[in-house]
Design a protein around this motif. Sequence first.
Motif, PDB file in Angstrom:
ATOM      1  N   HIS A  96       0.923  -1.240  -0.093  1.00 11.77           N
ATOM      2  CA  HIS A  96      -0.115  -0.088   0.177  1.00 11.77           C
ATOM      3  C   HIS A  96       0.908   1.333  -0.030  1.00 11.77           C
ATOM      4  O   HIS A  96       1.881   1.287   0.955  1.00 11.77           O
ATOM      5  N   PRO A  97       0.635   2.401  -0.852  1.00 12.93           N
ATOM      6  CA  PRO A  97       1.536   3.421  -1.161  1.00 12.93           C
ATOM      7  C   PRO A  97       1.635   4.390   0.297  1.00 12.93           C
ATOM      8  O   PRO A  97       2.748   5.069   0.392  1.00 12.93           O
ATOM      9  N   GLN A  98       0.646   4.223   1.102  1.00 13.25           N
ATOM     10  CA  GLN A  98       0.740   4.834   2.254  1.00 13.25           C
ATOM     11  C   GLN A  98       1.366   4.327   3.411  1.00 13.25           C
ATOM     12  O   GLN A  98       1.599   4.905   4.635  1.00 13.25           O
ATOM     13  N   LEU A  99       1.838   2.997   3.331  1.00 13.18           N
ATOM     14  CA  LEU A  99       2.187   2.264   4.531  1.00 13.18           C
ATOM     15  C   LEU A  99       3.964   2.357   4.544  1.00 13.18           C
ATOM     16  O   LEU A  99       4.517   2.269   3.280  1.00 13.18           O
ATOM     17  N   THR A 100       4.481   2.831   5.555  1.00 14.15           N
ATOM     18  CA  THR A 100       5.859   2.846   5.886  1.00 14.15           C
ATOM     19  C   THR A 100       6.697   1.929   6.576  1.00 14.15           C
ATOM     20  O   THR A 100       7.589   1.914   6.982  1.00 14.15           O
ATOM     21  N   GLY A 101       5.569   0.956   6.966  1.00  7.44           N
ATOM     22  CA  GLY A 101       6.219   0.048   8.002  1.00  7.44           C
ATOM     23  C   GLY A 101       5.151  -1.023   8.523  1.00  7.44           C
ATOM     24  O   GLY A 101       3.945  -0.854   8.407  1.00  7.44           O
ATOM     25  N   ILE A 102       5.573  -2.411   8.933  1.00 10.82           N
ATOM     26  CA  ILE A 102       4.920  -3.233   9.319  1.00 10.82           C
ATOM     27  C   ILE A 102       5.348  -3.894  10.792  1.00 10.82           C
ATOM     28  O   ILE A 102       6.864  -3.762  10.853  1.00 10.82           O
ATOM     29  N   ILE A 103       4.447  -4.333  11.713  1.00 15.36           N
ATOM     30  CA  ILE A 103       5.141  -4.628  13.226  1.00 15.36           C
ATOM     31  C   ILE A 103       4.441  -6.029  13.161  1.00 15.36           C
ATOM     32  O   ILE A 103       3.233  -6.194  12.797  1.00 15.36           O
ATOM     33  N   PHE A 104       5.146  -7.036  13.614  1.00 15.68           N
ATOM     34  CA  PHE A 104       4.600  -8.342  14.011  1.00 15.68           C
ATOM     35  C   PHE A 104       4.211  -8.448  15.177  1.00 15.68           C
ATOM     36  O   PHE A 104       5.182  -8.020  16.118  1.00 15.68           O
ATOM     37  N   GLY A 105       2.978  -8.634  15.677  1.00 20.13           N
ATOM     38  CA  GLY A 105       2.608  -8.882  17.002  1.00 20.13           C
ATOM     39  C   GLY A 105       2.204 -10.074  17.337  1.00 20.13           C
ATOM     40  O   GLY A 105       1.024 -10.811  17.086  1.00 20.13           O
ATOM     41  N   ALA A 106       3.208 -10.748  18.087  1.00 20.50           N
ATOM     42  CA  ALA A 106       3.231 -12.161  18.323  1.00 20.50           C
ATOM     43  C   ALA A 106       2.028 -12.490  19.400  1.00 20.50           C
ATOM     44  O   ALA A 106       1.565 -13.610  19.434  1.00 20.50           O
ATOM     45  N   GLU A 107       1.647 -11.613  20.469  1.00 17.71           N
ATOM     46  CA  GLU A 107       0.808 -12.120  21.256  1.00 17.71           C
ATOM     47  C   GLU A 107      -0.528 -12.177  20.682  1.00 17.71           C
ATOM     48  O   GLU A 107      -1.351 -13.454  21.256  1.00 17.71           O
ATOM     49  N   ASP A 108      -0.992 -11.363  19.925  1.00 19.43           N
ATOM     50  CA  ASP A 108      -2.430 -11.528  19.045  1.00 19.43           C
ATOM     51  C   ASP A 108      -2.424 -12.618  18.298  1.00 19.43           C
ATOM     52  O   ASP A 108      -3.416 -13.448  18.263  1.00 19.43           O
ATOM     53  N   PHE A 109      -1.225 -12.774  17.772  1.00 17.68           N
ATOM     54  CA  PHE A 109      -1.278 -13.724  16.559  1.00 17.68           C
ATOM     55  C   PHE A 109      -1.070 -15.222  17.071  1.00 17.68           C
ATOM     56  O   PHE A 109      -1.856 -16.074  16.817  1.00 17.68           O
ATOM     57  N   THR A 110      -0.500 -15.479  18.333  1.00 12.38           N
ATOM     58  CA  THR A 110      -0.704 -16.756  19.035  1.00 12.38           C
ATOM     59  C   THR A 110      -1.760 -17.080  19.466  1.00 12.38           C
ATOM     60  O   THR A 110      -2.672 -18.371  19.113  1.00 12.38           O
ATOM     61  N   ALA A 111      -2.724 -16.058  20.075  1.00 13.08           N
ATOM     62  CA  ALA A 111      -3.970 -16.207  20.569  1.00 13.08           C
ATOM     63  C   ALA A 111      -4.960 -16.426  19.258  1.00 13.08           C
ATOM     64  O   ALA A 111      -5.822 -17.394  19.330  1.00 13.08           O
ATOM     65  N   ASP A 112      -4.728 -16.005  18.081  1.00 13.82           N
ATOM     66  CA  ASP A 112      -5.587 -16.156  17.090  1.00 13.82           C
ATOM     67  C   ASP A 112      -5.428 -17.670  16.470  1.00 13.82           C
ATOM     68  O   ASP A 112      -6.421 -18.278  15.963  1.00 13.82           O
ATOM     69  N   MET A 113      -4.486 -17.980  16.741  1.00 17.45           N
ATOM     70  CA  MET A 113      -3.940 -19.390  16.105  1.00 17.45           C
ATOM     71  C   MET A 113      -4.327 -20.394  17.297  1.00 17.45           C
ATOM     72  O   MET A 113      -3.993 -21.843  16.718  1.00 17.45           O
ATOM     73  N   GLY A 114      -4.597 -20.049  18.268  1.00 15.39           N
ATOM     74  CA  GLY A 114      -4.709 -21.011  19.211  1.00 15.39           C
ATOM     75  C   GLY A 114      -3.547 -21.733  19.801  1.00 15.39           C
ATOM     76  O   GLY A 114      -3.559 -22.856  20.257  1.00 15.39           O
ATOM     77  N   ILE A 115      -2.325 -21.274  19.614  1.00 15.88           N
ATOM     78  CA  ILE A 115      -1.037 -21.715  20.126  1.00 15.88           C
ATOM     79  C   ILE A 115      -0.808 -21.427  21.520  1.00 15.88           C
ATOM     80  O   ILE A 115      -1.209 -20.263  22.169  1.00 15.88           O
ATOM     81  N   ILE A 116      -0.515 -22.643  22.230  1.00 20.77           N
ATOM     82  CA  ILE A 116      -0.220 -22.638  23.733  1.00 20.77           C
ATOM     83  C   ILE A 116       1.280 -22.357  23.696  1.00 20.77           C
ATOM     84  O   ILE A 116       2.144 -23.106  23.294  1.00 20.77           O
ATOM     85  N   LYS A 117       1.556 -21.016  24.366  1.00 20.81           N
ATOM     86  CA  LYS A 117       2.971 -20.689  24.389  1.00 20.81           C
ATOM     87  C   LYS A 117       3.758 -21.439  25.117  1.00 20.81           C
ATOM     88  O   LYS A 117       3.606 -21.864  26.232  1.00 20.81           O
ATOM     89  N   LEU A 118       5.065 -21.605  24.635  1.00 22.99           N
ATOM     90  CA  LEU A 118       5.888 -22.386  25.525  1.00 22.99           C
ATOM     91  C   LEU A 118       7.136 -21.768  25.427  1.00 22.99           C
ATOM     92  O   LEU A 118       7.538 -20.710  24.622  1.00 22.99           O
ATOM     93  N   GLU A 119       8.491 -22.263  26.194  1.00 21.63           N
ATOM     94  CA  GLU A 119       9.673 -21.546  26.243  1.00 21.63           C
ATOM     95  C   GLU A 119      10.315 -21.439  24.823  1.00 21.63           C
ATOM     96  O   GLU A 119      10.828 -20.437  24.445  1.00 21.63           O
ATOM     97  N   ASP A 120      10.136 -22.548  24.039  1.00 19.97           N
ATOM     98  CA  ASP A 120      10.711 -22.323  22.757  1.00 19.97           C
ATOM     99  C   ASP A 120       9.824 -21.658  21.731  1.00 19.97           C
ATOM    100  O   ASP A 120       8.730 -21.856  21.579  1.00 19.97           O
ATOM    101  N   THR A 121      10.434 -20.584  21.382  1.00 17.36           N
ATOM    102  CA  THR A 121       9.581 -19.822  20.411  1.00 17.36           C
ATOM    103  C   THR A 121       9.750 -20.009  18.879  1.00 17.36           C
ATOM    104  O   THR A 121       9.409 -19.230  18.001  1.00 17.36           O
ATOM    105  N   ASN A 122      10.358 -21.183  18.507  1.00 11.27           N
ATOM    106  CA  ASN A 122      10.805 -21.577  17.088  1.00 11.27           C
ATOM    107  C   ASN A 122       9.362 -21.647  16.329  1.00 11.27           C
ATOM    108  O   ASN A 122       9.230 -21.619  15.079  1.00 11.27           O
ATOM    109  N   TYR A 123       8.204 -21.745  17.104  1.00  4.22           N
ATOM    110  CA  TYR A 123       6.986 -21.874  16.320  1.00  4.22           C
ATOM    111  C   TYR A 123       6.478 -20.508  15.644  1.00  4.22           C
ATOM    112  O   TYR A 123       5.725 -20.333  14.882  1.00  4.22           O
ATOM    113  N   LEU A 124       7.188 -19.462  15.973  1.00  4.08           N
ATOM    114  CA  LEU A 124       6.933 -18.222  15.403  1.00  4.08           C
ATOM    115  C   LEU A 124       7.758 -17.611  14.249  1.00  4.08           C
ATOM    116  O   LEU A 124       7.956 -16.751  13.687  1.00  4.08           O
ATOM    117  N   SER A 125       8.917 -18.828  13.962  1.00  2.00           N
ATOM    118  CA  SER A 125       9.785 -18.547  13.015  1.00  2.00           C
ATOM    119  C   SER A 125       9.292 -18.417  11.604  1.00  2.00           C
ATOM    120  O   SER A 125       9.505 -17.383  10.816  1.00  2.00           O
TER     121      SER A 125
END
Length: 279
Positions: free
Chosen positions: A136-165
Motif C-alpha cells: 500500500h503506497p501510504q504504508l511505511t512499515g509493518i509490526i509483527f504482533g506475536a501476542e495476538d497472533f498466537t491467540a488467534d492461532m490457538g497456540i499454547i505458548k512454550l519456552e521454545d519460540t521456534n513456532y514463530l519462525s
Amino acid sequence: MPTRSVLFTPGDEITMMRKSLESDADVLILDLEDAVALTAKDEARKAVSTVLTENSNARPRVWVRINPLEVGGQEDISSLATAETAPENIVVPMVDSIGDIQDAANELDEMGLNSEIIAIIETAAGLTAVEEIATHPQLTGIIFGAEDFTADMGIIKLEDTNYLSYARSRVAVAGAAAAIATIDTVYTDIENLEGLRTDARQALNFGFDGKVAIHPVQLSVLNDVFTPSDTDITWAREVLSARSEAGGKGVFELNGQMIDAPILSRAEEILHRAGESVE
C-alpha cells in the motif's frame, strides 16, 4: 530513519508519555488501544493530543496506535486532528487485508491528517495477506504482533519460540520486498535482558529493522543489537571504497575476498543501519 527500538507508552498516562519523550527510543508509540481501558479512552485521546501539541523533539519520533476503526479508531483519528502536531505515523492494529489500510487512509484524508501508516500483523488472515498489505503506497512499515497472533492461532505458548519462525520470516520478507520498515514483536520478560538480547539477535537475523519495547530498560539492548559494530562499519566502508576504485567492475578482490553484488548490498545495508549515506 532508524527504527531499532520502538517503545509503547499508555495514552492515558500523560506523565509517562512526557517522560518517554526523553528516552533513548528511536520511536515512541502513544497507545490508544490495548494499554487503555475502555472507560479511559476519551481521557487518553485528550492526553495524546496534548502531548503531540507540546512535543517539539526531533527524537524520538512519535507514532500513535489507534483502535480498530470500527471500535473507536475513527474517534481516535478525529481527536488527533485537533493536535497542533500530527504524529509521523498512525499505527493500525489487527490488519487483515490491504482494504483495512485503505480504510484508515481514507479516514486520515477526510480529517486532513498527513500521517503515514504502520500496520500491525497479528492475525492469521493478516499474515496470509502481508505481501499485498505491504505494497500500500501510504504504508511505511509493518509490526509483527506475536501476542495476538498466537491467540488467534490457538497456540499454547512454550519456552521454545521456534513456532514463530515462519510468521516472523514472512513479515520480514514482505517488508523488505516492499522497502518499508519491519519491526519485530515484544519480548515480555522485562527483567531478562540477556533473553531479550538473544531474541533481538534472532529478529536481526530474520531481517527486521528493530523491535518493540514495553519498558525503557529494554531500549539500550535493542539499540545495541540493531546498530552495526565499529568493525562491521569499517569493513563496509572499505568495501564500498574499493568498489569506486574498481572502476565499475562487477566482481573484484579485496584483501583476498571476492566482492560481488550481494556483498556490496550487505555493505550498503550496514551503513544504512549505521545512519551513514551511501554513494
